[in-house]
Design an enzyme around this catalytic site. Sequence first.
Site, PDB file in Angstrom:
ATOM      1  N   ASN A  65      38.370  43.675  43.396  1.00  0.00           N
ATOM      2  CA  ASN A  65      37.348  43.696  44.434  1.00  0.00           C
ATOM      3  C   ASN A  65      36.943  42.254  44.728  1.00  0.00           C
ATOM      4  O   ASN A  65      37.441  41.312  44.100  1.00  0.00           O
ATOM      5  CB  ASN A  65      36.156  44.567  44.043  1.00  0.00           C
ATOM      6  CG  ASN A  65      35.455  44.090  42.779  1.00  0.00           C
ATOM      7  OD1 ASN A  65      35.353  42.887  42.513  1.00  0.00           O
ATOM      8  ND2 ASN A  65      34.959  45.037  41.985  1.00  0.00           N
ATOM      9  N   MET A  66      36.064  42.053  45.672  1.00  0.00           N
ATOM     10  CA  MET A  66      35.742  40.693  46.101  1.00  0.00           C
ATOM     11  C   MET A  66      35.112  39.886  44.969  1.00  0.00           C
ATOM     12  O   MET A  66      35.418  38.694  44.799  1.00  0.00           O
ATOM     13  CB  MET A  66      34.817  40.740  47.320  1.00  0.00           C
ATOM     14  CG  MET A  66      34.772  39.449  48.104  1.00  0.00           C
ATOM     15  SD  MET A  66      36.403  39.052  48.796  1.00  0.00           S
ATOM     16  CE  MET A  66      36.042  37.485  49.595  1.00  0.00           C
ATOM     17  N   SER A  67      34.258  40.510  44.179  1.00  0.00           N
ATOM     18  CA  SER A  67      33.621  39.791  43.069  1.00  0.00           C
ATOM     19  C   SER A  67      34.651  39.367  42.039  1.00  0.00           C
ATOM     20  O   SER A  67      34.617  38.231  41.533  1.00  0.00           O
ATOM     21  CB  SER A  67      32.552  40.671  42.419  1.00  0.00           C
ATOM     22  OG  SER A  67      31.512  40.946  43.329  1.00  0.00           O
ATOM     23  N   GLU A  68      35.573  40.271  41.720  1.00  0.00           N
ATOM     24  CA  GLU A  68      36.620  39.950  40.744  1.00  0.00           C
ATOM     25  C   GLU A  68      37.541  38.859  41.275  1.00  0.00           C
ATOM     26  O   GLU A  68      37.971  37.966  40.527  1.00  0.00           O
ATOM     27  CB  GLU A  68      37.409  41.216  40.419  1.00  0.00           C
ATOM     28  CG  GLU A  68      36.595  42.248  39.645  1.00  0.00           C
ATOM     29  CD  GLU A  68      37.212  43.632  39.651  1.00  0.00           C
ATOM     30  OE1 GLU A  68      36.825  44.454  38.803  1.00  0.00           O
ATOM     31  OE2 GLU A  68      38.076  43.907  40.518  1.00  0.00           O
TER      32      GLU A  68
ATOM     33  N   ASP B 124      38.856  53.210  41.021  1.00  0.00           N
ATOM     34  CA  ASP B 124      39.814  54.146  40.435  1.00  0.00           C
ATOM     35  C   ASP B 124      40.516  54.944  41.527  1.00  0.00           C
ATOM     36  O   ASP B 124      41.730  55.184  41.467  1.00  0.00           O
ATOM     37  CB  ASP B 124      39.103  55.129  39.493  1.00  0.00           C
ATOM     38  CG  ASP B 124      38.448  54.448  38.306  1.00  0.00           C
ATOM     39  OD1 ASP B 124      38.863  53.324  37.964  1.00  0.00           O
ATOM     40  OD2 ASP B 124      37.532  55.047  37.721  1.00  0.00           O
TER      41      ASP B 124
END
Length: 476
Positions: free
Chosen positions: A195-198, A264
Amino acid sequence: MKVSLPAFEKAKVLVVGDVMLDRYWVGPTGRISPEAPVPVVKINQVEDRPGGAANVALNIATLGGQVQLAGLVGEDDTAKALTLGVQALGVEPQWLNIADKPTITKLRVLSRNQQLIRLDFEESFDKQDSARLLKQSEALLDSVDVVVLSDYAKGAIDKPQDFIALARAKGVKVLVDPKGSDFSRYHGASLITPNMSEFEAVVGAVTSEADLLEKARGLLNKHQFDAILVTRSEKGMTLVTANAPELHIPTVAREVYDVTGAGDTVISALATSLAAGAELPQACAIANTAAGVVVGKLGTSTVSRIELIEALALHHGESGFGVVSEDQLAYALEQAKLRGERVVMTNGCFDILHAGHVSYLKQAKALGDRLIVAVNDDASVKRLKGEGRPVNQVDRRMAVLAGLAAVDWVVPFSEDTPQRIIARLLPDLLVKGGDYKVEDIAGGAEVIAAGGQVQVLGFEDGISTTAIIQNIMAKQ
C-alpha cells in the site's frame, strides 16, 4: 478496459504466511464506566473469523479457486478455532505447530458498527520456525501455479529468497503482500502489492505521479521484481512493470465501512485470476473491484464470485442491457444464470417493427426473466429477403427493439441463420414465431442438448413486414 472473469475453478494457489484469528466481541453501549472515562459494552455476540494469510486463502476458496494454506500456529484452543474456520470453506491447512507460542489473535470490541478497541495476543515466531515452514512448503510447489506470501511481520516469512527462487525456477508465480522497510527480502518475486504507506516506508515520500513511477521502477530493477502494484486508497491502484506503460486503475468503492482485510482481498483476487490464466492488467482490475466490495463490509470478510460479477457489471459496464456485442452478451448471460434467472432467446429481421412483433416479444418475455433478441445484419437480410431490403439499417432496427420493455438485450449476427450464436449462448428457452416445427428451428438441437427447451409461438394473423411494405407501395 473490458473485464471478465476467468475460470477461477482452474486456479491452483498456495498461500504461505502469517495466519491469525480475528475475534469480534459485539454489543450495545449506553453508558460510561464509573471506573474510567470509557464506554461499557454489553457483549451479546462473539464471532471468530480467519485472518491474515488464512483470510487470503478463504478469499481464494470463496472465488472458487483451489487453495492450500501453510502457516505457524500454537498448540492452543485458538489454533483449533482457526482450523475449524478455514475447514468450513473446504481449506485443509498445513500448520506447523509451535508449542511455546500462542496462535496470533486480534480481538476487536465493536458497538454500533464501530470498533472501540483492539487487543492483540501474539509473540513473534523465531527465525528457525520460519525456515521450517518454508522448507515444508517447498513440497507443495509442484501442485500449484501461483504462490502468495502473506507477510504481516509476525515471523512466518523471515528470509524467503531461496523459496522464491525455487518457485520461480519451477515456473510458479510468486506474489507478495509485503511488510517492513526491506523489500530485498522478496528479491525475484513476480509481483509485490504494497500500500502507499508501505511503499513510502521503503522509497521515501512520494511527491508526484512521476516520482512514484520513478521510484517503483527503481525497485523493479534493484530487486528483480516483474511488477509492483501500489494500492492507493481513494486513488485506486497503480501497476508498474518493466516493459509496459504504467496502468492507473481508479477506485470503485462506493461506501467504505471497514478496510480490515482489504489487502488480503487484493492479493487473493490477483492470485486467483493469474492462476486461472488472466493477464496481469485484467487481474489487477478484478482485484481492484473485489477490494471495492470488501471495504463495504464490516470486519474481515470475503468476496464471492457472484458479488464480483455484479460489481464488475456495475463499474465496467460489461453486462448492461440494450444493444450489446456478442462478447458482452456472453458475459451478461453468465451473470444472469448465476443469479438464477431464466433466459429466453429469439431472433429475426425485425425490419419494420409492428404490433405483431410487439405482441410476440411480450409473449416470449413472459416465459422467463430475460429476453435476448438476435437480429440479422443488413447483408443477411438482403440475402434472405432480396433487393430493397432491409428498409431500416441494422443499428436503427436494434435501437427500436432495445426500447421495448420486453427486451433486455439485442445482439446482431451476420449469418443466414442464428445457429452459431445460439449454440454459443445456449439460452434456457429458445422461441420462434410462426408455423415452424421444433426440429427445424436453427440452434434448437444445441439448446436441447444442453438441457434447454425450444418452443414455437404464434404470430398475429394478417400482420407482417412484407404486407406493410406492399400496402405502402399500393397507396403511392
